[in-house]
Design an enzyme around this catalytic site. Structure first.
Site: not given
Ligand code: 3HC
Length: 284
Positions: A119, A140, A152
């Site tokens: 990252s 990434h 990325e």
């Molecule tokens: N596998 C498959 N599907 C998944 C899943 C997984 N692991 N996790 C979530 N989903 C699906 C759910 O089934 C749901 O599907 P639907 O729209 O058909 O109902 C959809 O994704 C949305 O999930 P939820 O309804 O459970 O919950 P949310 O609406 O809160 O979404 C989330 C979950 C997608 C994680 C959303 O909260 C989100 O986008 N959060 C921010 C995540 C983020 O910012 N990530 C980047 C972090 S930084 C990073 O990773 C970089 C590193 O270097 C630090």
């Protein structure tokens, strides 16, 4: 170059997600770990994701079975001798990654690409220990990998145009949108995201508002899917700390200096969802 098969080193949160997305997209994938228990945990995570996707009709039983058949595991990096590309997704520790890149360079075919999911660590340092620096880059992904659409591509000093072009094609075949960034700590997303997350911790330390209210403020006031503390727990406090330290090491900008509370929580093993507790309690 066309990628036909993929190796992934590390079957943690990110490695398992990358392997999952790659087999779903039709690639033959070998994922490597240091111990069977880490592979088992990663495979459980993939199966849980497939169960959700099956239940929601996003994948059919036949697609899951075909994906599962394309997914292979190993404890031996020598099995990567036929891979077109290897994605490194191990712990964010520079010395460990350098050691791994050195080893993989001796195993992979001469034309294979070697990329890191780091990252924020410098890709150029990883490229420098190989005999193929033009074929080394950052790739990434974002957590949860099956859902987040961005990748990325990080161009190190000697990464060739051909390598970047191959990675763009690969990202598109994984149904991801690629952006290209220079090899500066944090690239694009973490350079912007880390100061935001650290500011939320400082705000909480100063008692400006409760963590629940800070989370609600960002969700409801700006439409972020998660507030900063929910996101910190989701990404992992250790991962956030490593990323902040790597960027701070490079630029000494106080915005990236990890707050004391973050350090203490990581020392105490309060890493977020993966450890059962972080800013919130997940024991239930
Ligand atoms: N596998 C498959 N599907 C998944 C899943 C997984 N692991 N996790 C979530 N989903 C699906 C759910 O089934 C749901 O599907 P639907 O729209 O058909 O109902 C959809 O994704 C949305 O999930 P939820 O309804 O459970 O919950 P949310 O609406 O809160 O979404 C989330 C979950 C997608 C994680 C959303 O909260 C989100 O986008 N959060 C921010 C995540 C983020 O910012 N990530 C980047 C972090 S930084 C990073 O990773 C970089 C590193 O270097 C630090």
């Amino acid at each position: 170059m066309t990628i036909q098969n993929i190796g992934v080193v590390g079957c943690g949160l990110m490695g398992s997600g990358i392997a999952q997305v790659a087999v779903q997209s039709g690639y033959d994938v070998i994922v490597a770990e240091a111990a069977q228990e880490f592979l088992d945990r990663g495979l459980q995570r993939i199966e849980a994701s497939w169960s959700t996707m099956l239940a929601k009709g996003k994948l059919s039983e036949a697609e899951v079975a075909a994906s599962r058949a394309r997914l292979h595991t190993t404890l031996n990096l020598a099995d990567f001798a036929d891979r077109d590309i290897v994605v490194e997704a191990i712990i964010e520790n520079k010395e460990e990654k350098i050691k791994l890149f050195r080893t993989l360079d001796t195993i992979l075919p001469a034309n294979a690409l070697l990329v890191s999911n780091t990252s924020s660590l410098p890709i150029t340092e990883l490229a420098a220990v190989t005999r193929r620096p033009s074929q080394v880059a950052g790739l990434h992904f974002f957590n949860p990998v099956p859902v987040m659409k961005l990748v990325e591509i990080v161009r190190a000093l000697e990464t060739s145009d051909a390598t970047v072009a191959t990675l763009k094609d690969l990202a598109a075949s994984l149904d991801k949108t690629a952006i290209v960034a220079k090899d500066t700590a944090g690239f694009v997303v973490n350079f912007l995201l880390i100061p935001y997350l650290l500011s939320a911790i400082r705000m909480y330390e100063q008692g400006t508002a409760t963590k629940e209210d800070i989370d609600a403020a960002m969700r409801l006031g700006t439409g972020y899917p998660m507030g900063p503390f929910t996101l910190l727990d989701y990404v992992g406090l250790d991962t956030t700390l490593y990323a902040a330290e790597a960027i701070y090491d490079e630029n000494r900008d106080p915005m990236y200096q990890p707050p004391v509370l973050l350090r203490r929580m990581v020392t105490a093993g309060l890493l977020g969802r993966k450890s059962g507790r972080g800013f919130y309690d997940y024991a239930k």
